[in-house]
Design a protein around this motif. Sequence first.
Motif, PDB file in Angstrom:
ATOM      1  N   GLY A  27       4.259  18.437 -18.059  1.00 43.88           N
ATOM      2  CA  GLY A  27       3.363  19.502 -18.497  1.00 43.88           C
ATOM      3  C   GLY A  27       3.988  20.880 -18.331  1.00 43.88           C
ATOM      4  N   GLU A  28       4.700  21.070 -17.231  1.00 45.36           N
ATOM      5  CA  GLU A  28       5.350  22.365 -16.994  1.00 45.36           C
ATOM      6  C   GLU A  28       6.461  22.624 -18.005  1.00 45.36           C
ATOM      7  N   ILE A  29       7.213  21.593 -18.338  1.00 47.45           N
ATOM      8  CA  ILE A  29       8.281  21.745 -19.340  1.00 47.45           C
ATOM      9  C   ILE A  29       7.676  22.168 -20.671  1.00 47.45           C
ATOM     10  N   LYS A  30       6.614  21.489 -21.088  1.00 45.70           N
ATOM     11  CA  LYS A  30       5.962  21.820 -22.354  1.00 45.70           C
ATOM     12  C   LYS A  30       5.415  23.242 -22.338  1.00 45.70           C
ATOM     13  N   ALA A  31       4.803  23.628 -21.216  1.00 45.11           N
ATOM     14  CA  ALA A  31       4.242  24.981 -21.104  1.00 45.11           C
ATOM     15  C   ALA A  31       5.343  26.036 -21.177  1.00 45.11           C
ATOM     16  N   GLN A  32       6.466  25.780 -20.537  1.00 40.92           N
ATOM     17  CA  GLN A  32       7.573  26.740 -20.559  1.00 40.92           C
ATOM     18  C   GLN A  32       8.175  26.851 -21.958  1.00 40.92           C
ATOM     19  N   LEU A  33       8.285  25.721 -22.658  1.00 42.85           N
ATOM     20  CA  LEU A  33       8.786  25.758 -24.035  1.00 42.85           C
ATOM     21  C   LEU A  33       7.839  26.547 -24.929  1.00 42.85           C
ATOM     22  N   GLU A  34       6.544  26.346 -24.771  1.00 48.06           N
ATOM     23  CA  GLU A  34       5.567  27.098 -25.555  1.00 48.06           C
ATOM     24  C   GLU A  34       5.648  28.588 -25.252  1.00 48.06           C
ATOM     25  N   LEU A  35       5.822  28.924 -23.991  1.00 47.16           N
ATOM     26  CA  LEU A  35       5.928  30.329 -23.593  1.00 47.16           C
ATOM     27  C   LEU A  35       7.136  30.987 -24.255  1.00 47.16           C
ATOM     28  N   LEU A  36       8.253  30.280 -24.277  1.00 47.36           N
ATOM     29  CA  LEU A  36       9.468  30.836 -24.882  1.00 47.36           C
ATOM     30  C   LEU A  36       9.344  30.989 -26.395  1.00 47.36           C
ATOM     31  N   LYS A  37       8.413  30.283 -27.022  1.00 50.23           N
ATOM     32  CA  LYS A  37       8.201  30.375 -28.474  1.00 50.23           C
ATOM     33  C   LYS A  37       7.294  31.541 -28.864  1.00 50.23           C
ATOM     34  N   GLN A  38       6.604  32.122 -27.907  1.00 55.21           N
ATOM     35  CA  GLN A  38       5.649  33.186 -28.217  1.00 55.21           C
ATOM     36  C   GLN A  38       6.358  34.431 -28.732  1.00 55.21           C
ATOM     37  N   ARG A  39       5.756  35.072 -29.734  1.00 59.74           N
ATOM     38  CA  ARG A  39       6.343  36.268 -30.360  1.00 59.74           C
ATOM     39  C   ARG A  39       6.515  37.397 -29.349  1.00 59.74           C
ATOM     40  N   GLU A  43       0.822  -1.201   0.000  1.00 62.36           N
ATOM     41  CA  GLU A  43       0.000   0.000   0.000  1.00 62.36           C
ATOM     42  C   GLU A  43       0.861   1.258   0.000  1.00 62.36           C
ATOM     43  N   ALA A  44       1.907   1.263   0.806  1.00 64.81           N
ATOM     44  CA  ALA A  44       2.802   2.416   0.868  1.00 64.81           C
ATOM     45  C   ALA A  44       3.526   2.618  -0.459  1.00 64.81           C
ATOM     46  N   VAL A  45       4.019   1.539  -1.034  1.00 66.57           N
ATOM     47  CA  VAL A  45       4.723   1.624  -2.317  1.00 66.57           C
ATOM     48  C   VAL A  45       3.768   2.097  -3.411  1.00 66.57           C
ATOM     49  N   SER A  46       2.560   1.583  -3.406  1.00 65.57           N
ATOM     50  CA  SER A  46       1.575   1.974  -4.406  1.00 65.57           C
ATOM     51  C   SER A  46       1.249   3.473  -4.297  1.00 65.57           C
ATOM     52  N   GLY A  47       1.085   3.946  -3.079  1.00 69.92           N
ATOM     53  CA  GLY A  47       0.810   5.370  -2.873  1.00 69.92           C
ATOM     54  C   GLY A  47       1.962   6.238  -3.329  1.00 69.92           C
ATOM     55  N   TYR A  48       3.181   5.815  -3.007  1.00 71.33           N
ATOM     56  CA  TYR A  48       4.351   6.575  -3.426  1.00 71.33           C
ATOM     57  C   TYR A  48       4.481   6.553  -4.948  1.00 71.33           C
ATOM     58  N   ARG A  49       4.230   5.391  -5.533  1.00 75.74           N
ATOM     59  CA  ARG A  49       4.307   5.253  -6.990  1.00 75.74           C
ATOM     60  C   ARG A  49       3.351   6.234  -7.661  1.00 75.74           C
ATOM     61  N   ALA A  50       2.131   6.298  -7.165  1.00 71.18           N
ATOM     62  CA  ALA A  50       1.128   7.197  -7.741  1.00 71.18           C
ATOM     63  C   ALA A  50       1.543   8.663  -7.588  1.00 71.18           C
ATOM     64  N   ARG A  51       2.054   9.033  -6.407  1.00 77.00           N
ATOM     65  CA  ARG A  51       2.484  10.425  -6.196  1.00 77.00           C
ATOM     66  C   ARG A  51       3.666  10.772  -7.086  1.00 77.00           C
ATOM     67  N   LEU A  52       4.597   9.849  -7.218  1.00 78.08           N
ATOM     68  CA  LEU A  52       5.765  10.095  -8.062  1.00 78.08           C
ATOM     69  C   LEU A  52       5.357  10.222  -9.525  1.00 78.08           C
ATOM     70  N   ALA A  53       4.489   9.339  -9.995  1.00 77.13           N
ATOM     71  CA  ALA A  53       4.020   9.406 -11.382  1.00 77.13           C
ATOM     72  C   ALA A  53       3.291  10.724 -11.638  1.00 77.13           C
ATOM     73  N   ALA A  54       2.455  11.125 -10.690  1.00 77.08           N
ATOM     74  CA  ALA A  54       1.728  12.395 -10.846  1.00 77.08           C
ATOM     75  C   ALA A  54       2.704  13.570 -10.890  1.00 77.08           C
ATOM     76  N   GLY A  55       3.727  13.526 -10.055  1.00 80.50           N
ATOM     77  CA  GLY A  55       4.734  14.584 -10.055  1.00 80.50           C
ATOM     78  C   GLY A  55       5.496  14.657 -11.369  1.00 80.50           C
ATOM     79  N   LEU A  56       5.833  13.501 -11.924  1.00 77.18           N
ATOM     80  CA  LEU A  56       6.540  13.488 -13.209  1.00 77.18           C
ATOM     81  C   LEU A  56       5.640  13.973 -14.346  1.00 77.18           C
ATOM     82  N   GLU A  57       4.366  13.620 -14.285  1.00 78.43           N
ATOM     83  CA  GLU A  57       3.420  14.106 -15.293  1.00 78.43           C
ATOM     84  C   GLU A  57       3.277  15.629 -15.200  1.00 78.43           C
ATOM     85  N   THR A  58       3.203  16.134 -13.975  1.00 80.87           N
ATOM     86  CA  THR A  58       3.120  17.586 -13.775  1.00 80.87           C
ATOM     87  C   THR A  58       4.369  18.260 -14.316  1.00 80.87           C
ATOM     88  N   GLU A  59       5.526  17.689 -14.017  1.00 83.15           N
ATOM     89  CA  GLU A  59       6.784  18.242 -14.507  1.00 83.15           C
ATOM     90  C   GLU A  59       6.805  18.249 -16.032  1.00 83.15           C
TER      91      GLU A  59
END
Length: 165
Positions: free
Chosen positions: A101-113, A83-99
């Motif tokens: 998304g943030e990388i993509k958003a920052q790249l898009e921002l830097l491309k704006q005219r 249960e502990a490993v599963s919870g940590y796995r889910a939090r870590l996966a969510a954190g990597l997904e958020t990261e």
Amino acid sequence: MRVITLRSEANIGALADRLFANLTPETRKVAEASLLKANPHLARADAFKPGAVVRLPEVSGVKPKPSAANKDPRDDLIDGLREAVSGYRARLAAGLETENGEIKAQLELLKQREVAALLKNVPGAEELAKDLTDSLKQAAKTLPQDMKRQEEVFAQIEKDLSSLV
């Protein structure tokens, strides 16, 4: 001396009720005192957490309930680990997904005219933006590899936990 794991007990009295049969007021005091003597950490209020290991002492004149005396806590401990490993796995996966998304958003921002136009007006900002873009592209490239490696590690952890049963 047998060991058990705590479930939802919040205090020594609830634990005594779970572990010992037919407690009278007198035998309850003896059972509670014996539990505390065998498990001094239970004197702290924060000790009552599900999955915590507790020694089941022999109590003169009091018999443990069959469910407490015969159950091996190994399965409870392994389930708690899973249960502990599963919870940590889910939090870590969510954190990597958020990261990701943030990388993509920052790249898009830097491309704006508009951003590019603003960067031209600040000395050294264009070079800094280029370095930042390169760094973000590198992170976008390695992040999927990190996510794949994470899944491999968690798969191995699950395999290892299964071998303990």
